[in-house]
Design a protein around this motif. Structure first.
Motif, PDB file in Angstrom:
ATOM      1  N   UNK A 139       0.829  -1.203   0.000  1.00 13.43           N
ATOM      2  CA  UNK A 139       0.000   0.000   0.000  1.00 13.43           C
ATOM      3  C   UNK A 139       0.868   1.259   0.000  1.00 13.43           C
ATOM      4  N   UNK A 140       1.884   1.258   0.839  1.00 15.43           N
ATOM      5  CA  UNK A 140       2.727   2.451   0.948  1.00 15.43           C
ATOM      6  C   UNK A 140       3.586   2.622  -0.305  1.00 15.43           C
ATOM      7  N   UNK A 141       4.231   1.546  -0.731  1.00 13.86           N
ATOM      8  CA  UNK A 141       5.127   1.673  -1.884  1.00 13.86           C
ATOM      9  C   UNK A 141       4.340   2.043  -3.140  1.00 13.86           C
ATOM     10  N   UNK A 142       3.126   1.494  -3.272  1.00 13.60           N
ATOM     11  CA  UNK A 142       2.350   1.813  -4.472  1.00 13.60           C
ATOM     12  C   UNK A 142       1.730   3.210  -4.397  1.00 13.60           C
ATOM     13  N   UNK A 143       1.776   3.837  -3.213  1.00 14.23           N
ATOM     14  CA  UNK A 143       1.232   5.193  -3.104  1.00 14.23           C
ATOM     15  C   UNK A 143       2.248   6.254  -3.515  1.00 14.23           C
ATOM     16  N   UNK A 144       3.490   5.859  -3.772  1.00 12.77           N
ATOM     17  CA  UNK A 144       4.508   6.838  -4.181  1.00 12.77           C
ATOM     18  C   UNK A 144       4.029   7.577  -5.431  1.00 12.77           C
ATOM     19  N   UNK A 145       4.136   8.893  -5.372  1.00  9.20           N
ATOM     20  CA  UNK A 145       3.600   9.706  -6.451  1.00  9.20           C
ATOM     21  C   UNK A 145       4.593  10.834  -6.736  1.00  9.20           C
ATOM     22  N   UNK A 146       5.243  10.708  -7.857  1.00  7.26           N
ATOM     23  CA  UNK A 146       6.269  11.681  -8.218  1.00  7.26           C
ATOM     24  C   UNK A 146       5.666  13.060  -8.488  1.00  7.26           C
ATOM     25  N   UNK A 147       6.329  14.094  -7.972  1.00  7.99           N
ATOM     26  CA  UNK A 147       5.884  15.456  -8.268  1.00  7.99           C
ATOM     27  C   UNK A 147       7.022  16.234  -8.921  1.00  7.99           C
ATOM     28  N   UNK A 148       7.101  16.192 -10.261  1.00  5.79           N
ATOM     29  CA  UNK A 148       8.221  16.858 -10.933  1.00  5.79           C
ATOM     30  C   UNK A 148       8.167  18.378 -10.846  1.00  5.79           C
ATOM     31  N   UNK A 149       7.012  18.913 -10.481  1.00 10.07           N
ATOM     32  CA  UNK A 149       6.856  20.377 -10.437  1.00 10.07           C
ATOM     33  C   UNK A 149       7.044  20.940  -9.043  1.00 10.07           C
ATOM     34  N   UNK A 150       7.371  20.090  -8.087  1.00  5.56           N
ATOM     35  CA  UNK A 150       7.389  20.587  -6.714  1.00  5.56           C
ATOM     36  C   UNK A 150       8.431  21.685  -6.530  1.00  5.56           C
ATOM     37  N   UNK A 151       8.048  22.793  -5.872  1.00  2.98           N
ATOM     38  CA  UNK A 151       8.955  23.936  -5.767  1.00  2.98           C
ATOM     39  C   UNK A 151      10.082  23.770  -4.746  1.00  2.98           C
ATOM     40  N   UNK A 152       9.988  22.785  -3.867  1.00  2.00           N
ATOM     41  CA  UNK A 152      11.022  22.631  -2.855  1.00  2.00           C
ATOM     42  C   UNK A 152      12.360  22.317  -3.528  1.00  2.00           C
ATOM     43  N   UNK A 153      13.405  22.922  -3.006  1.00  7.97           N
ATOM     44  CA  UNK A 153      14.746  22.748  -3.587  1.00  7.97           C
ATOM     45  C   UNK A 153      15.155  21.278  -3.548  1.00  7.97           C
ATOM     46  N   UNK A 181      17.563  14.685  -6.694  1.00  4.71           N
ATOM     47  CA  UNK A 181      16.538  13.708  -6.351  1.00  4.71           C
ATOM     48  C   UNK A 181      15.145  14.257  -6.655  1.00  4.71           C
ATOM     49  N   UNK A 182      14.235  13.326  -6.881  1.00  8.35           N
ATOM     50  CA  UNK A 182      12.835  13.672  -7.149  1.00  8.35           C
ATOM     51  C   UNK A 182      12.079  13.812  -5.835  1.00  8.35           C
ATOM     52  N   UNK A 183      11.092  14.713  -5.852  1.00  7.53           N
ATOM     53  CA  UNK A 183      10.162  14.820  -4.720  1.00  7.53           C
ATOM     54  C   UNK A 183       9.045  13.807  -4.940  1.00  7.53           C
ATOM     55  N   UNK A 184       8.796  13.036  -3.935  1.00 11.44           N
ATOM     56  CA  UNK A 184       7.799  11.979  -4.058  1.00 11.44           C
ATOM     57  C   UNK A 184       6.816  12.067  -2.892  1.00 11.44           C
ATOM     58  N   UNK A 185       5.527  12.119  -3.229  1.00 14.47           N
ATOM     59  CA  UNK A 185       4.508  12.068  -2.188  1.00 14.47           C
ATOM     60  C   UNK A 185       4.288  10.629  -1.762  1.00 14.47           C
ATOM     61  N   UNK A 186       3.990  10.464  -0.477  1.00  7.68           N
ATOM     62  CA  UNK A 186       3.691   9.140   0.063  1.00  7.68           C
ATOM     63  C   UNK A 186       2.362   9.205   0.795  1.00  7.68           C
ATOM     64  N   UNK A 187       1.576   8.175   0.637  1.00  2.10           N
ATOM     65  CA  UNK A 187       0.300   8.095   1.341  1.00  2.10           C
ATOM     66  C   UNK A 187      -0.857   8.350   0.403  1.00  2.10           C
ATOM     67  N   UNK A 188      -1.987   7.731   0.737  1.00  3.01           N
ATOM     68  CA  UNK A 188      -3.149   7.865  -0.138  1.00  3.01           C
ATOM     69  C   UNK A 188      -3.602   9.308  -0.268  1.00  3.01           C
ATOM     70  N   UNK A 189      -3.396  10.084   0.788  1.00  2.00           N
ATOM     71  CA  UNK A 189      -3.796  11.491   0.749  1.00  2.00           C
ATOM     72  C   UNK A 189      -2.598  12.399   0.506  1.00  2.00           C
ATOM     73  N   UNK A 190      -1.504  11.827   0.011  1.00  2.00           N
ATOM     74  CA  UNK A 190      -0.267  12.588  -0.211  1.00  2.00           C
ATOM     75  C   UNK A 190       0.162  13.310   1.049  1.00  2.00           C
ATOM     76  N   UNK A 191       0.112  12.605   2.165  1.00  2.00           N
ATOM     77  CA  UNK A 191       0.402  13.226   3.452  1.00  2.00           C
ATOM     78  C   UNK A 191       1.847  13.686   3.565  1.00  2.00           C
ATOM     79  N   UNK A 192       2.756  12.921   2.950  1.00  4.89           N
ATOM     80  CA  UNK A 192       4.177  13.137   3.214  1.00  4.89           C
ATOM     81  C   UNK A 192       4.930  13.357   1.916  1.00  4.89           C
ATOM     82  N   UNK A 193       6.029  14.065   2.026  1.00  4.53           N
ATOM     83  CA  UNK A 193       6.874  14.321   0.868  1.00  4.53           C
ATOM     84  C   UNK A 193       8.286  13.854   1.206  1.00  4.53           C
ATOM     85  N   UNK A 194       8.810  12.949   0.419  1.00  7.91           N
ATOM     86  CA  UNK A 194      10.184  12.495   0.628  1.00  7.91           C
ATOM     87  C   UNK A 194      10.968  12.695  -0.664  1.00  7.91           C
ATOM     88  N   UNK A 195      12.234  12.327  -0.621  1.00  8.58           N
ATOM     89  CA  UNK A 195      13.110  12.521  -1.780  1.00  8.58           C
ATOM     90  C   UNK A 195      13.607  11.158  -2.265  1.00  8.58           C
TER      91      UNK A 195
END
Ligand SMILES: [Zn+2]
Ligand SMILES: [Zn+2]
Length: 135
Positions: free
Chosen positions: A48-62, A73-87
């Motif tokens: 569930x968690x690994x399949x929730x990874x959602x790449x955000x190529x437009x994310x403004x964070x450095x 590195x790419x910014x990747x959202x994690x969680x069904x509600x995109x709760x978290x952002x990792x790299x």
């Protein structure tokens, strides 16, 4: 390995028989590819968690640079509600978690994850409280 955020030398910690790289300066954690999966004990939660990874190529964070291949590195959202952002390394070398983020990701899954307990033991239970400041 050198921390992608503050360039300090990271130390290796063993969590539940998985070796992780931890930065003592900024409390960030690097996981090599596949290690997050090892830390998620429950297969259903893991998928569930690994399949929730959602790449955000437009994310403004450095972007940070991968400590292994030095690519941005790419910014990747994690969680069904995109709760978290990792790299995440674009070549899949691994994942970067800022302070507290690894625990937050693990908490999306199995609430009784032993690794969360280990993280609490290692770093104290205030990891959730990233912006709480010192009282
Ligand atoms: Zn650091
Ligand atoms: Zn890389």
């Amino acid at each position: 390995m050198v921390c992608p955020v503050c360039k300090e030398q990271m130390i290796i910690l063993e969590l539940h028989e998985v070796e992780i790289d931890y930065c003592p300066a900024c409390s960030g954690i690097w996981l090599d590819a596949g290690e997050l999966e090892l830390l998620l004990e429950d297969q259903g939660e893991r998928e569930k968690i690994v399949s929730s990874f959602h790449l955000d190529p437009e994310h403004p964070e450095k972007p940070y640079r991968c400590p292994i291949c030095r690519k941005k590195m790419d910014k990747v959202y994690v969680g069904e509600k995109k709760e978290l952002l990792i790299d995440k390394c674009p070549d899949n070398d691994g994942l970067w978690f800022d302070e507290g983020e690894l625990k937050d990701v693990l908490n999306l899954g199995d609430k009784d994850n032993k690794v969360v307990e280990l993280l609490n033991d290692l770093f104290g239970a205030n990891l959730n409280n990233q912006n709480g400041g010192n009282k």
